[in-house]
Design a protein around this motif. Structure first.
Motif, short mmCIF file in Angstrom:
data_model
loop_
_atom_site.label_atom_id
_atom_site.label_comp_id
_atom_site.label_asym_id
_atom_site.label_seq_id
_atom_site.Cartn_x
_atom_site.Cartn_y
_atom_site.Cartn_z
N ALA A 101 0.81 -1.21 0.00
CA ALA A 101 0.00 0.00 0.00
C ALA A 101 0.85 1.27 0.00
O ALA A 101 0.31 2.37 -0.15
N ALA A 102 2.18 1.13 0.13
CA ALA A 102 3.05 2.32 0.19
C ALA A 102 3.07 3.07 -1.13
O ALA A 102 3.40 4.27 -1.16
N TYR A 103 2.73 2.41 -2.26
CA TYR A 103 2.71 3.08 -3.56
C TYR A 103 1.51 4.03 -3.68
O TYR A 103 1.52 4.94 -4.49
N GLN A 104 0.49 3.80 -2.91
CA GLN A 104 -0.73 4.58 -3.01
C GLN A 104 -0.59 5.87 -2.21
O GLN A 104 0.15 5.93 -1.22
N PRO A 105 -1.30 6.93 -2.61
CA PRO A 105 -1.27 8.17 -1.83
C PRO A 105 -2.00 8.01 -0.51
O PRO A 105 -2.90 7.18 -0.38
N THR A 106 -1.59 8.80 0.46
CA THR A 106 -2.30 8.83 1.74
C THR A 106 -3.35 9.94 1.69
O THR A 106 -3.10 11.03 1.16
N GLU A 146 4.38 9.79 -2.71
CA GLU A 146 5.82 9.78 -2.95
C GLU A 146 6.11 8.95 -4.20
O GLU A 146 5.67 7.80 -4.31
N ALA A 147 6.85 9.52 -5.12
CA ALA A 147 7.24 8.80 -6.34
C ALA A 147 8.42 7.89 -6.01
O ALA A 147 9.42 8.33 -5.45
N ASP A 148 8.29 6.62 -6.38
CA ASP A 148 9.36 5.65 -6.09
C ASP A 148 10.42 5.71 -7.18
O ASP A 148 10.61 4.77 -7.96
N ILE A 149 11.14 6.84 -7.21
CA ILE A 149 12.11 7.07 -8.28
C ILE A 149 13.26 6.08 -8.22
O ILE A 149 13.69 5.53 -9.24
N TRP A 150 13.78 5.82 -7.05
CA TRP A 150 14.99 5.02 -6.90
C TRP A 150 14.69 3.58 -6.47
O TRP A 150 15.60 2.83 -6.17
N GLY A 151 13.43 3.20 -6.44
CA GLY A 151 13.07 1.83 -6.10
C GLY A 151 13.10 1.51 -4.62
O GLY A 151 13.14 0.34 -4.24
N ARG A 152 13.09 2.54 -3.77
CA ARG A 152 13.13 2.28 -2.33
C ARG A 152 11.88 1.54 -1.86
O ARG A 152 11.97 0.56 -1.11
N LEU A 153 10.72 1.99 -2.30
CA LEU A 153 9.48 1.34 -1.90
C LEU A 153 9.40 -0.08 -2.45
O LEU A 153 8.90 -0.99 -1.77
N LYS A 154 9.90 -0.26 -3.67
CA LYS A 154 9.90 -1.60 -4.26
C LYS A 154 10.79 -2.54 -3.45
O LYS A 154 10.43 -3.70 -3.21
N SER A 155 11.94 -2.04 -3.03
CA SER A 155 12.85 -2.86 -2.23
C SER A 155 12.23 -3.21 -0.88
O SER A 155 12.36 -4.34 -0.40
N GLN A 156 11.56 -2.24 -0.28
CA GLN A 156 10.91 -2.51 1.00
C GLN A 156 9.79 -3.54 0.85
O GLN A 156 9.59 -4.39 1.72
N GLU A 157 9.07 -3.46 -0.27
CA GLU A 157 8.01 -4.45 -0.51
C GLU A 157 8.61 -5.85 -0.65
O GLU A 157 8.10 -6.82 -0.07
N ARG A 158 9.70 -5.96 -1.41
CA ARG A 158 10.32 -7.28 -1.59
C ARG A 158 10.94 -7.78 -0.30
O ARG A 158 10.98 -8.99 -0.05
N ALA A 159 11.43 -6.86 0.51
CA ALA A 159 11.98 -7.26 1.81
C ALA A 159 10.87 -7.83 2.69
O ALA A 159 11.06 -8.85 3.38
N GLN A 160 9.71 -7.20 2.67
CA GLN A 160 8.58 -7.70 3.46
C GLN A 160 8.07 -9.03 2.91
O GLN A 160 7.63 -9.90 3.67
N LEU A 161 8.12 -9.18 1.58
CA LEU A 161 7.72 -10.46 0.99
C LEU A 161 8.65 -11.57 1.46
O LEU A 161 8.20 -12.67 1.82
N ALA A 162 9.95 -11.29 1.48
CA ALA A 162 10.91 -12.28 1.96
C ALA A 162 10.69 -12.58 3.44
O ALA A 162 10.81 -13.74 3.87
N ALA A 163 10.37 -11.54 4.23
CA ALA A 163 10.09 -11.75 5.65
C ALA A 163 8.86 -12.63 5.83
O ALA A 163 8.82 -13.50 6.72
#
Length: 471
Positions: A101-106, A146-163
């Motif tokens: 849900a981090a990709y969506q606006p608040t 927030e625009a995920d320009i550098w892939g930070r949100l994507k990395s956090q999502e994949r980190a949570q998927l691995a967790a």
């Protein structure tokens, strides 16, 4: 109006392209370390390898005793560690949904009321000359993205998927351990039952020998020393019976705990009726990564730290945030919903961190250290898996030969008891020889029961070491 829409579309398109290109430049894709998996991970000196693996077989096909199957099923339903693991999965799943849900606006909306009065002693208060009171009412909506320009949100999502997947693997590991513990404990109970029967028969035999010894003393063939030694053997066997009963009781209590029940007697069959259909076909070392839950969990932890390192690296780069607010605002509640009460504002900002008390660098350094630790734990888990497989293969493969030799040893001791007793009856041997042969015969018979248990226990350990038990 049309030109404004075109501008918004252009900005959106540019941001999207920039984000896609930039995130590819910053983010790295995870690749499994090649040096972790070795084709000679475990010792197969005496055994042929095969593309199949007993770990892919359901535990119901390995443990065919229906009573044991019932105990395992009950434990999988009631065990508290299993239920705790399921709650950990639910918790990790919630965090995973949050990361997506981090990709969506608040968005937040709410009414507000403000009461304000100015100080008369300020410059503005002196101009007004009198105290005034202002009531303000508004209903405001705030939005931020927030625009995920550098892939930070994507990395956090994949980190949570691995967790999340790590908790799933942990659940599988608990199931595998539980199945192995129940099966091993069950076979140990059957071994205790067999040993109890052996000791009970030995007590009866030694009591008969004691009566014979007393008769031989009366006849003048033996002395009181032989009587006392025979009586001591009876007491020794009876003390062993008390000890074995205690071990049975304690093990039943442990099995009851594994099944999530109060301590009670455990239903079971016999040691002689057990057959463990273990056909040792090892497969390739890479299959350990697909079957062993602890190895899977270690790799998911490595993926988690790898992606968190990507996220930490992205914090060095600018962050693009778009914020906006709008609604209705009025000092008179009667005109709150008037067209003239509408207001709105939009703010776009690109923030580049420069001085941040070294927090970003520290976070990145810590993430690198955590990633290296996770890699070492992953490698350790794989090596430990190989060791456990090698150990179980060795023990399992030699038990048949060991049991055969122990059976021959037992037969020799039984013959020794008979021969020495007969010689004593004719006064041609010392009664100490009978005592030694009797003790050795009992120990050999108990060792055979232990060897049969060791074989089944090694089969359970091999099945678990290859990653079986959770399917």
């Amino acid at each position: 109006m049309k030109s404004i829409l075109n501008i918004i579309k252009g900005i959106t398109f540019s941001v999207t392209v920039l984000a896609a290109v930039s995130s590819c430049m910053i983010r790295k894709e995870y690749q499994r370390p090649e040096q972790v998996v070795d084709e000679k991970l475990y010792r197969t000196d005496m055994l042929p390898s095969d593309s199949t693996n007993i770990a892919n077989v359901s535990w119901k096909q390995i443990f065919t005793d229906p009573i044991l199957q019932g105990h395992i099923s009950k434990a999988l339903d009631n065990n508290l560690d299993i239920r705790i693991a399921l709650q950990n999965i639910a918790s990790a799943e919630a965090y995973l949904k949050q990361s997506k849900a981090a990709y969506q606006p608040t968005l937040s909306v709410g009414p507000n009321y403000t009461f304000q009065t100015q100080s008369i002693n300020t410059q503005f208060g002196q101009i007004i000359g009198a105290r005034r009171y202002v009531n303000q009412y508004d209903i405001t909506a705030n939005i931020a993205w927030e625009a995920d320009i550098w892939g930070r949100l994507k990395s956090q999502e994949r980190a949570q998927l691995a967790a999340y997947l790590s908790t799933v693997a942990a659940h599988k590991a608990v199931k595998s351990d539980l199945v192995a513990d129940i099966a091993s404990s069950y076979y140990q109970l059957l071994t205790y039952d067999a040993q109890k029967r052996i000791i009970t028969e030995t007590i009866a035999l030694r009591e008969r020998n004691l009566e014979t010894t007393k008769a031989l003393k009366i006849a003048g063939t033996l002395t009181e020393v032989a009587v006392q030694q025979s009586e001591a053997l009876v007491f020794n066997a009876k003390s062993m019976l008390i000890d074995i009963d205690t071990q049975i009781n304690l093990l039943e209590n442990s099995m009851s705990l594994l099944m999530g029940e109060p301590s009670r007697s455990i239903e079971r069959s016999t040691l002689e009726s057990q057959q463990l259909p273990i056909d040792v076909k090892l497969g390739y070392p890479a299959q350990l990564l697909a079957n062993r839950p602890d190895v899977m969990r270690a790799e998911y932890n490595l993926i988690n730290t790898f992606e968190l390192t990507n996220a930490a690296k992205a914090q060095f780069y600018p962050t693009l945030r778009l914020t906006g607010s709008g609604g209705v605002q009025s000092v008179d509640i009667d005109h709150l919903f008037s067209v003239n009460s509408l207001f709105a504002n939009v703010v776009g900002g690109l923030a580049q961190p420069i001085l941040n008390r070294r927090a970003i660098r520290t976070n990145y350094d810590v993430s690198l250290a955590n990633q290296e630790t996770a890699y070492l734990n992953f490698r350790k888990a794989v090596l430990n898996a190989g060791k456990e497989v090698s150990d179980a293969i060795r023990v399992f493969s030699v038990q048949d030969s060991f049991i055969e030799l122990k059976q021959k040893e037992l037969n020799a001791y039984k013959n020794s008891v008979e021969y020495s007793q007969e010689l004593v009856n004719y006064g041609m041997a010392n009664y100490l020889e009978v005592l030694n042969a009797s003790v050795n015969s009992l120990n050999a018979e108990l060792n055979i029961a232990n060897a049969q248990y060791n074989k089944m226990s090694a089969g359970v350990e091999l099945y678990q070491a290859l990653g079986g038990g959770w399917k």
